[in-house]
Design a protein around this motif. Sequence first.
Motif, short mmCIF file in Angstrom:
data_model
loop_
_atom_site.label_atom_id
_atom_site.label_comp_id
_atom_site.label_asym_id
_atom_site.label_seq_id
_atom_site.Cartn_x
_atom_site.Cartn_y
_atom_site.Cartn_z
N PHE A 43 65.50 70.00 -51.68
CA PHE A 43 66.55 68.99 -51.77
C PHE A 43 67.81 69.66 -52.32
O PHE A 43 67.76 70.41 -53.29
N VAL A 44 68.96 69.33 -51.69
CA VAL A 44 70.23 69.96 -52.06
C VAL A 44 71.33 68.91 -52.11
O VAL A 44 71.46 68.12 -51.16
N PRO A 45 72.15 68.86 -53.18
CA PRO A 45 73.29 67.94 -53.20
C PRO A 45 74.37 68.41 -52.24
O PRO A 45 74.54 69.62 -52.02
N LEU A 46 75.12 67.48 -51.67
CA LEU A 46 76.22 67.87 -50.79
C LEU A 46 77.34 68.47 -51.63
O LEU A 46 77.66 67.99 -52.72
N ASN A 47 77.97 69.50 -51.12
CA ASN A 47 78.94 70.27 -51.88
C ASN A 47 80.09 69.44 -52.43
O ASN A 47 80.49 69.59 -53.57
N HIS A 48 80.61 68.55 -51.62
CA HIS A 48 81.84 67.84 -51.99
C HIS A 48 81.58 66.51 -52.69
O HIS A 48 82.47 65.95 -53.31
N ASP A 49 80.35 65.99 -52.57
CA ASP A 49 80.06 64.68 -53.13
C ASP A 49 78.58 64.60 -53.50
O ASP A 49 77.74 64.25 -52.67
N PRO A 50 78.21 64.92 -54.75
CA PRO A 50 76.80 64.95 -55.14
C PRO A 50 76.15 63.58 -55.24
O PRO A 50 74.97 63.50 -55.60
N ARG A 51 76.88 62.52 -54.93
CA ARG A 51 76.21 61.22 -54.79
C ARG A 51 75.23 61.27 -53.63
O ARG A 51 74.27 60.51 -53.57
N PHE A 52 75.51 62.17 -52.68
CA PHE A 52 74.66 62.35 -51.51
C PHE A 52 73.90 63.67 -51.64
O PHE A 52 74.41 64.65 -52.19
N TYR A 53 72.67 63.68 -51.14
CA TYR A 53 71.88 64.90 -51.13
C TYR A 53 71.06 64.94 -49.86
O TYR A 53 70.92 63.93 -49.15
N MET A 54 70.57 66.09 -49.52
CA MET A 54 69.84 66.24 -48.26
C MET A 54 68.54 67.01 -48.48
O MET A 54 68.44 67.82 -49.42
N TYR A 55 67.60 66.75 -47.61
CA TYR A 55 66.33 67.47 -47.63
C TYR A 55 66.34 68.48 -46.49
O TYR A 55 66.50 68.12 -45.32
N CYS A 56 66.18 69.74 -46.82
CA CYS A 56 66.17 70.81 -45.83
C CYS A 56 64.73 71.09 -45.41
O CYS A 56 63.92 71.58 -46.21
N VAL A 57 64.41 70.78 -44.17
CA VAL A 57 63.09 71.09 -43.64
C VAL A 57 62.94 72.61 -43.54
O VAL A 57 61.94 73.18 -43.95
N ASN A 58 63.96 73.25 -42.97
CA ASN A 58 64.06 74.71 -42.93
C ASN A 58 65.53 75.05 -42.76
O ASN A 58 66.40 74.18 -42.89
N THR A 59 65.85 76.28 -42.47
CA THR A 59 67.25 76.70 -42.39
C THR A 59 67.89 76.42 -41.04
O THR A 59 69.10 76.61 -40.88
N THR A 60 67.10 75.97 -40.08
CA THR A 60 67.66 75.72 -38.74
C THR A 60 67.58 74.25 -38.32
O THR A 60 68.42 73.79 -37.56
N ALA A 61 66.60 73.52 -38.80
CA ALA A 61 66.44 72.11 -38.41
C ALA A 61 67.48 71.24 -39.12
O ALA A 61 67.90 71.53 -40.24
N PRO A 62 67.96 70.17 -38.46
CA PRO A 62 68.91 69.27 -39.10
C PRO A 62 68.30 68.63 -40.35
O PRO A 62 67.12 68.25 -40.35
#
Length: 237
Positions: A199-218
């Motif tokens: 899980f990684v916070p978005l650079n410009h707005d840490p209210r949002f975060y994303m789950y990285c399945v791998n380095t290529t998948a959305p």
Amino acid sequence: MTMFWRCAVMLSLLAIWGAIGFESSFNGAGPRKAGQLDINIDNLGAYNPLTWATAEVQCVDGDEKVSVTSDDCKESTQACVDCKYILLCQNVSGTYHPLFCNKCSFGHCDPVKSVCVDKAPLQCTPHQECTSKGFFPNPLECETYFRCLEEDNNLKLQVLLCPDSQVYQSTANNYTGGCVKRNAPTDCYTTQCKEANKFVPLNHDPRFYMYCVNTTAPPYVFRCPQGHYDETIPGCI
């Protein structure tokens, strides 16, 4: 005057046809596939282009009908209405008016290039699944963003595109989000996945975060119910 309009219209149509490379018939024949459009021009109406400019134009695919206006032309002779329909327009006294609209025979309409393509552009590939209602930034591309609507107890995803020369910023409009003019490359905020299963916070707005399945998948994008995402916990605080 009538002869002038007829000549002007015919010259305009010949120029447009030459640019997009399709052929059709004036004698009642059905539309032919060539290039980007499947068009039947038999029912365009009067010779006067002002009549065309005020006529109702719709994009039709089976039972689905989408009405278009001059705004959909985006001040160009060709424009994508969405990821499926392409619109042909004519410049009349400085204003672009819709002439006709058709479903792309190639499958997708590239909203950046305003042409039909066989491979779905990023904007036309919903690589996000709705995690909650509301608007979400696209961490991979700043020109597009997501909207999740609740319909029949299910969340429906929409991929939205900002107007030309604009980018989506979730911090705009007092943090309610919106499209803003892009004045510099730094106005485009993206976040890339550098590690898998994280899980990684978005650079410009840490209210949002994303789950990285791998380095290529959305990635999958989430929003904290309140506060912001902290990687050290990890979680929303």
